[in-house]
Design a protein around this motif. Structure first.
Motif, mmCIF file in Angstrom:
data_model
loop_
_atom_site.group_PDB
_atom_site.id
_atom_site.type_symbol
_atom_site.label_atom_id
_atom_site.label_comp_id
_atom_site.label_asym_id
_atom_site.label_seq_id
_atom_site.Cartn_x
_atom_site.Cartn_y
_atom_site.Cartn_z
ATOM 1 N N LEU A 122 -5.756 44.201 92.277
ATOM 2 C CA LEU A 122 -5.745 44.691 93.646
ATOM 3 C C LEU A 122 -4.376 44.172 94.488
ATOM 4 C CD1 LEU A 122 -9.183 45.349 94.720
ATOM 5 C CD2 LEU A 122 -7.535 46.984 94.137
ATOM 6 N N ILE A 123 -4.639 42.562 94.384
ATOM 7 C CA ILE A 123 -3.508 41.912 94.933
ATOM 8 C C ILE A 123 -2.082 42.234 94.479
ATOM 9 C CG2 ILE A 123 -2.470 39.455 95.219
ATOM 10 C CD1 ILE A 123 -5.534 38.448 95.025
ATOM 11 N N LEU A 124 -2.021 42.310 93.002
ATOM 12 C CA LEU A 124 -0.591 42.811 92.521
ATOM 13 C C LEU A 124 -0.072 44.056 92.997
ATOM 14 C CD1 LEU A 124 1.336 42.320 90.166
ATOM 15 C CD2 LEU A 124 -0.108 43.676 88.830
ATOM 16 N N LYS A 125 -0.922 45.119 93.315
ATOM 17 C CA LYS A 125 -0.751 46.305 93.786
ATOM 18 C C LYS A 125 -0.246 46.114 95.357
ATOM 19 C CE LYS A 125 -3.496 49.156 90.877
ATOM 20 N NZ LYS A 125 -4.843 49.963 90.812
ATOM 21 N N ASN A 126 -0.789 45.359 96.030
ATOM 22 C CA ASN A 126 -0.650 45.479 97.660
ATOM 23 C C ASN A 126 -0.079 44.375 98.100
ATOM 24 O OD1 ASN A 126 -2.165 47.934 97.632
ATOM 25 N ND2 ASN A 126 -4.153 46.971 97.583
ATOM 26 N N MET A 127 0.203 43.246 97.559
ATOM 27 C CA MET A 127 0.820 42.215 97.903
ATOM 28 C C MET A 127 2.050 41.619 96.971
ATOM 29 S SD MET A 127 -2.003 39.649 99.368
ATOM 30 C CE MET A 127 -1.156 38.741 100.394
ATOM 31 N N GLU A 128 3.007 42.105 97.304
ATOM 32 C CA GLU A 128 4.204 41.976 96.243
ATOM 33 C C GLU A 128 4.879 40.726 96.274
ATOM 34 O OE1 GLU A 128 8.806 44.027 95.366
ATOM 35 O OE2 GLU A 128 7.477 44.872 96.992
ATOM 36 N N GLY A 136 -12.882 44.623 98.382
ATOM 37 C CA GLY A 136 -12.988 45.521 99.559
ATOM 38 C C GLY A 136 -12.006 45.259 100.683
ATOM 39 N N LEU A 137 -11.623 44.137 100.962
ATOM 40 C CA LEU A 137 -10.569 43.716 101.541
ATOM 41 C C LEU A 137 -9.242 43.881 101.286
ATOM 42 C CD1 LEU A 137 -12.179 40.515 103.115
ATOM 43 C CD2 LEU A 137 -12.208 42.320 104.111
ATOM 44 N N TYR A 138 -8.783 43.383 100.036
ATOM 45 C CA TYR A 138 -7.552 43.582 99.526
ATOM 46 C C TYR A 138 -7.396 45.035 99.038
ATOM 47 C CZ TYR A 138 -6.812 38.557 98.969
ATOM 48 O OH TYR A 138 -6.322 37.553 99.401
ATOM 49 N N ARG A 139 -8.187 45.701 99.042
ATOM 50 C CA ARG A 139 -8.064 47.165 98.560
ATOM 51 C C ARG A 139 -7.544 48.137 100.003
ATOM 52 N NH1 ARG A 139 -12.563 48.039 96.982
ATOM 53 N NH2 ARG A 139 -12.246 47.816 94.938
ATOM 54 N N ASN A 140 -7.538 47.382 100.873
ATOM 55 C CA ASN A 140 -7.173 48.190 102.252
ATOM 56 C C ASN A 140 -5.775 47.630 102.818
ATOM 57 O OD1 ASN A 140 -6.512 49.423 104.940
ATOM 58 N ND2 ASN A 140 -8.865 49.341 105.371
ATOM 59 N N ARG A 141 -4.621 48.334 102.387
ATOM 60 C CA ARG A 141 -3.551 47.820 102.932
ATOM 61 C C ARG A 141 -3.293 47.405 104.295
ATOM 62 N NH1 ARG A 141 0.908 48.712 99.498
ATOM 63 N NH2 ARG A 141 0.251 49.685 97.658
ATOM 64 N N ASP A 142 -4.056 47.863 105.415
ATOM 65 C CA ASP A 142 -3.847 47.500 106.669
ATOM 66 C C ASP A 142 -4.462 46.161 106.852
ATOM 67 O OD1 ASP A 142 -3.294 49.996 107.173
ATOM 68 O OD2 ASP A 142 -5.213 50.758 107.626
ATOM 69 N N LYS A 156 -5.464 31.256 96.191
ATOM 70 C CA LYS A 156 -4.947 31.987 95.039
ATOM 71 C C LYS A 156 -5.312 31.255 93.685
ATOM 72 C CE LYS A 156 -0.851 31.747 93.715
ATOM 73 N NZ LYS A 156 0.481 31.734 93.457
ATOM 74 N N ASP A 157 -5.059 30.053 93.475
ATOM 75 C CA ASP A 157 -5.236 29.379 92.266
ATOM 76 C C ASP A 157 -6.624 29.448 92.007
ATOM 77 O OD1 ASP A 157 -2.792 28.610 92.417
ATOM 78 O OD2 ASP A 157 -2.985 26.673 93.331
#
Length: 1204
Positions: free
Chosen positions: A352-358, A309-315, A328-329
């Motif tokens: 979600l991390i892949l989509k929103n955190m390049e 739910g947190l990583y889904r929101n780009r804000d 992350k590990d």
């Protein structure tokens, strides 16, 4: 504008005209509320009224009488815990919270682990949701009034905080849930206040920005007062939230109960999403990061879903950078979690991390996820497929660039180029079906782009390699299967029972599109790749997914003619079984009489079979006139190729009218007589005759068949079985294996079961094997299946040799399954299973699952005969060892140790049903004693009997005996030893066996061998005195008429005293410092002492008044020796404890030995489809290739399974 203030309670409490039902007044005039709390609890439990109405009714009573209303609320929460205690007004005024909780603890029923939140059933699940809704509505309805009265929330939070620290699980669980939901409601109120403050600030700034003539001082003053009021309210709410967080969450997020930890993680995720300004900080995120290491599945799931739910929101991404770098590990490693649903959620989180955190996930991180697309679990593979799509395919397809190719390539073609590149790099080219299935949910539209796929395959100037073309064809076939059938590949299960009407409509549309597109192109594809067997075979499978009626309705007969022409060319050109089977199957699909083009296809089939038959007859006459050794290799090859083609087509098509039985019989008779017929000719000839017999049986199975036809078939059957029996002694192993497979199938088909269902006219066809044939089948099994380990290539790293070893193991497993089915269905006597059972231990890794299944089925058929067969297996092994090494030093040989391990496995196979197997175990001991003393040495010799060491094998079955039976067997052994002329008291096997039958070795009275004997209470003497009366010495009969004595107490006696102590220990563990990033969540595991430890105190047959002596105190005194910990948080564990008490007289080896028979583990790479068929009672035939179009004996390969 006047300042808005919260309504305050009046100083004088008004009295209602009609007191509420059940309310009483004490001496102070206050209500001593008792039943009203149960009314509120019942209203929440039933949920018949809207929750807002229930809360409003309570608020109304709270307005009228603050103390009485609050007591009603307190008793509601106490009742929701399952406690029968009640907080009175006097208690509330005079006692502290800790004293009140102590009083309620004493009133609580600790003997029951069931309370509303833990009780099973839909009604209690509904209560949980209603309970949470009640707390949320309570906060919402109080946010403008009683929330700030400095009494309601402060006192309630204080009470819930105290209850959450209780040793009682129900108090702790319920109060934690209430506190967390209360906190969630307060977070919503705080968020609303924050928005109001922002609006007030904007209004104030707008008013100040106005000119002096337009500015209103009264407006500015009212806005400032409103701002001050909002600020005070916000500070109060923050104080409440801080009290709940520090008083409840900080202690309970690491509670010993996983349900409590899961509640904390779920709610903190809600707070972060709702009120990110205050909660989305590293000081709160660390709790979720730490709990990612929790040992319980549900807690890890809540953490992952909260993070999603947190990583889904780009804000929120900027606030998660430090947390991501720190944990992350751990999130990447959870991809290999042993729980599939946790692994699935971790991959979704990483997506979600892949989509929103390049740039956060490195190539190494991604490469650890890529292989999961080949996992056997479909949900896991599908999640990995989505990750793969967003990482590799989506960016490149959007840009239109694929591995440096030119920009003129379409995005769809770029997708297939990338898919080819990934498949080539993964080096799993045979698993394209699993890759397609993994990508289907996220890239189904691209995979259904059959125009681009066929365009790439038919492109003349394309630079695809041979392996790339094979992979593209596999992708084409897999996508066609997935679109038209919707089922995953073999080894993956969706868990769905069917498809919706919408899904069936989509499949029908896709099937129509696929057929219309590929009907014109399939002949072209076959023409282009006709020389390559690996490409032709899957292309022919495309007809399985066609709507063949389109050939008629679409007037596409021209393409049908081209297809039949190409099909004939493929059959004439190839001899590989996979191609011939695919061609026969394709022609079988087209030869449906319902099609209008049936006559044309039937004519083409007749032409093809005529061509093959003419070749066979011509080549056969030439070869039979001379010797095969003198013939040219090309002529032998041509004849073998023709026989292979005819055999493949006879599998799917009825070729009876071509009369192939007689010439093939002549050929086999020459092979048996002269032994100069090559193997490549004999093998297809055997299969061809086999199919001919089955098709003839299909004809005579009808009710209109004549007796002459039945007898003619019997003659053919007997002739062919004689030929196969002769082939069993052939020098070529492949011929032997083929003859064995065909014989085992025919013996099962023509067994007495064939006349069931009104087929009495087939009774002359019943064929039972003679003793010589049974002996040859068993000998073949010993020579070809139970081969000593150490085959060549087993230690090499050559992939081809390893694959060959696996294929050989698969073949041996098929042969063993073929023999086992004859045992299960009564074709062979059960004594023949002894040849299999005696290899159970030595070949456990290779055939353990099959032998275990045949042992289970044999016991279901005849328990007594199965037990005799087990004993026979041990006798055979012992006799073989005796003949090889002699009687001296036999018990010190490694082979004898293996026999003892086998006997132990046999003993464990009887399971925990000691009473049910009582007569079998006694019979086994009695027969074993007879065998051990069967051959006596001369009277003048001092040697012991040669079979005496067999008693050491019987010792493994002794713990399965009851005490009475042990005494009887001792008497029986003593009687048998009296017949021995030599003194037998000093023989070590006799001493050891007698010790296993003595009362001190009772399975219910002693600890396992190798463990120190625990201390006994004084009551042990009473128990042993009672045991002396179990079996009179004069009793000589082995009749089993008595039953084991029931213990005098159950686990409830132990549990009543232990639960509170256990809870105290749990709380002390829960309060320990939490300093590491991987805390030991849920590390307190219940240690169940086996009930055999208590059995010596309760098994006495005549111990009068024993139950009264076993008090709780005496049980607690033995805690140091018999470590007993009853987990008060697990209802299931209590049930398991009660189950073990019911079998208190079971063997002591259950304490220290794992039941290997119930925990067989066989490598997934050697599991054959034969075993699966063996498990199906409605499918008695395993190796039969039914001549009705079913061509494959089983599926090809299982998907790659991930390692956890």
């Amino acid at each position: 504008m006047k300042k808005r203030v919260a309504r305050k309670q009046p100083k004088t409490i008004p009295v209602a005209k009609h007191p509420r039902k059940g309310s009483q007044k004490d001496c102070d005039g206050h209500r001593n509320l008792k039943p009203t709390a149960s009314d509120l609890l019942e209203a929440v439990k039933t949920g018949k009224s809207a929750m807002q109405v229930v809360v409003d009714d309570w608020l109304e009573s709270y307005k009228q009488d603050q103390n009485a209303g609050f007591l009603e609320l307190i008793n509601f929460f106490i009742g929701a815990c399952g406690c029968k205690g009640v907080v009175t007004h006097k208690m509330f005024k005079t006692l502290q919270n800790s004293e009140i909780i102590q009083h309620l603890t004493e009133k609580f029923d600790e003997d029951s682990v069931k309370y509303p939140l833990a009780a099973p059933g839909p009604a209690w699940r509904k209560f949980r949701s209603s309970f949470c809704e009640f707390v949320a509505v309570l906060v919402c309805q109080c946010q403008y009034s009683f929330l700030y009265d400095d009494f309601l929330m402060d006192t309630l939070i204080s009470l819930l905080t105290g209850l959450s620290d209780s040793q009682i699980r129900a108090f702790r669980h319920t109060s934690t849930l209430a506190a967390m939901k209360l906190m969630t409601g307060l977070v919503r109120v705080a968020l609303h206040l924050s928005l109001q403050k922002d609006n007030n600030q904007r209004q104030y700034e707008a008013e100040r920005s106005k000119g002096l003539g337009h500015r209103s001082p009264e407006r500015l003053e009212s806005l400032l007062e409103k701002h001050k009021e909002l600020q005070e309210h916000q500070e109060e709410i923050e104080g409440m939230m801080n009290a709940i967080f520090r008083g409840v969450f900080v202690h309970r997020y690491r509670d010993v109960l996983p349900e409590i930890r899961a509640i904390c993680m779920e709610e903190i995720g809600t707070w972060m999403q709702s009120y990110s300004t205050s909660f989305l900080t590293d000081s709160y995120l660390k709790y979720i990061g730490w709990t990612l290491h929790d040992k319980q599945r549900e807690v890890r799931l809540k953490c992952l879903k909260a993070l999603q739910g947190l990583y889904r929101n780009r804000d929120f991404i900027s606030c998660l950078e430090l947390f991501t770098s720190r944990f992350k590990d751990r999130m990447v490693s959870m991809v290999m979690d042993r729980e599939y649903d946790v692994a699935v959620e971790s991959i979704k989180l990483l997506t979600l991390i892949l989509k929103n955190m390049e740039g956060v996930l490195t190539d190494t991180d991604c490469e650890s996820i890529y292989p999961v697309v080949y996992a056997s679990n479909r949900a896991l593979a599908s999640a990995a497929g989505e990750f793969l799509y967003w990482k590799l395919f989506f960016p490149e397809c959007e840009v239109g660039v694929a591995n440096g190719r030119e920009q003129h390539h379409s995005p769809r073609r770029n997708f297939f180029y990338l898919l080819l590149a990934f498949s080539m790099e993964s080096e799993l080219h045979d698993h394209a079906a699993y890759l397609v299935d993994s990508l289907w949910d996220c890239a189904g539209s691209q995979l259904k782009d059959w125009e681009s796929l066929t365009g790439l395959l038919l492109e003349k100037d394309q630079s695809l390699g041979d392996v790339q073309e094979n992979t593209l064809i596999e992708i084409l076939v897999s996508s066609a299967r997935q679109a038209t059938e919707g089922y995953p590949p073999v080894g993956r299960v969706t868990g769905r029972k069917g498809f919706t009407a919408k899904e069936r409509k989509i499949q029908a549309d896709d099937k129509l599109k696929l057929t219309e597109h590929l009907i014109p192109l399939l002949p072209q594809l076959l023409a282009k790749f006709s020389a390559d067997a690996e490409k032709v075979s899957p292309l022919l499978q495309l007809l399985n997914f066609f709507d063949l009626n389109i050939y008629c309705t679409g007037r596409l007969q021209k393409h049908l003619e081209l297809l039949l022409q190409q099909l004939q060319e493929v059959v004439v050109k190839h001899t590989e079984p996979v191609v011939l089977e695919a061609g026969a199957r394709a022609l079988y699909l087209l030869c449906d009489p319902e099609f209008t083009f049936f006559s044309r296809v039937d004519f083409a089939r007749s032409q093809l079979v005529d061509l093959l038959t003419d070749r066979f007859q011509q080549e056969l006459e030439e070869l039979l006139q001379g010797s095969f050794l003198d013939e040219d290799e090309d002529e032998v090859y041509n004849m073998a190729a023709t026989l292979k083609r005819l055999s493949a087509f006879h599998n799917a098509h009825d070729l009876t009218r071509w009369e192939l039985y007689e010439p093939c019989c002549r050929l086999l008779k020459k092979a048996v007589d002269t032994a100069d017929v090559p193997r490549q000719i004999i093998l297809p000839a055997l299969t061809l005759i086999y199919f001919s017999i089955l098709w003839t049986l299909a004809h005579v199975s009808g009710s209109n068949s004549s007796q002459e036809q039945v007898l003619g078939l019997r003659g053919k059957l007997l002739t062919f079985c004689d030929l196969c029996q002769s082939c069993l002694s052939d020098v070529d192993s492949e011929i032997q294996e083929q003859a064995f497979v065909l014989l085992s199938d025919l013996l099962l088909i023509f067994s007495p079961q064939m006349i069931l269902g009104g087929q009495d006219h087939l009774k002359p066809l019943i064929f039972l094997p003679e003793a010589t044939l049974q002996s040859e089948l068993a000998s073949f099994l010993m020579d070809h299946v139970f081969i000593q380990p150490g085959e060549p290539g087993i230690d090499t790293k050559d992939a081809e040799e390893e694959q060959a070893q696996i294929e050989q193991l698969h073949q041996r497993r098929r042969l063993l399954a073929g023999f086992c089915k004859l045992l299960i269905y009564g074709v062979l006597e059960m004594e023949a299973a002894s040849d299999i059972f005696k290899h159970y231990s030595k070949f456990y890794n290779d055939y353990g699952d099959i032998i275990k299944e045949i042992l289970t089925r044999s016991r279901q058929i005849n328990r007594k005969q199965c037990s005799q067969t087990l004993l026979l297996s041990l006798k055979q092994l012992y006799t073989e060892l005796l003949q090889e090494h002699g009687p001296k030093g036999l018990d010190s040989l490694p082979a004898f140790m293996e026999m003892k391990d086998l006997a132990r496995r046999f003993a464990l196979s009887f399971g925990p049903q000691q009473l049910q197997n009582r007569d079998l175990i006694v019979m086994l001991h009695k027969e074993g004693i007879k065998f051990s003393l069967a051959e006596l040495p001369p009277a003048s010799s001092s040697n012991q009997p040669p079979n005496l060491a067999f008693l050491e094998l019987l010792e493994e079955f002794s713990p399965r005996l009851f005490h009475q039976d042990k005494q009887l067997l001792l008497s029986y052994l003593q009687k048998c030893l009296h017949q021995v002329p030599q003194p037998s008291s000093h023989w070590s096997p006799v001493i050891s066996y007698c010790r296993s039958l003595s009362s001190q070795e009772n399975s219910a009275e002693t600890s396992p061998q190798g463990h120190s004997q625990p201390k006994r209470r004084r009551i042990e003497a009473t128990s042993k005195q009672g045991q002396e009366h179990f079996c009179p010495p004069q009793e000589q009969s082995l009749l089993l008429s008595s039953a084991p004595q029931t213990p005098t107490f159950t686990s409830t006696t132990v549990k009543g005293r232990y639960s509170l102590w256990r809870q105290k220990d749990e709380e002390e563990d829960s309060a320990s410092e939490f300093t590491q990033s991987q805390p030991p969540f849920g590390s307190q595991k219940p240690k169940h002492s086996c009930p055999e430890d208590f059995h010596h105190t309760v098994h006495s047959h005549r111990g009068r008044g024993l139950g009264s002596q076993l008090t709780k105190l005496s049980l607690m005194e033995e805690e140091d020796d018999d470590v007993i910990v009853i987990e008060e948080s697990s209802e299931e564990e209590a049930g398991e404890w009660e189950d073990t008490d019911k079998h208190a007289s079971s063997h002591s080896s259950f304490k220290h030995q794992r039941d290997l028979f119930d925990s067989a583990e066989v490598g997934s790479d050697v599991i054959s489809e034969i075993t699966l068929c063996l498990l199906q009672a409605d499918c008695p035939i395993i190796n039969i290739i039914w001549p009705i179009g079913i061509l494959k004996m089983g599926s090809k390969a299982t998907p790659v399974t991930e390692e956890k």
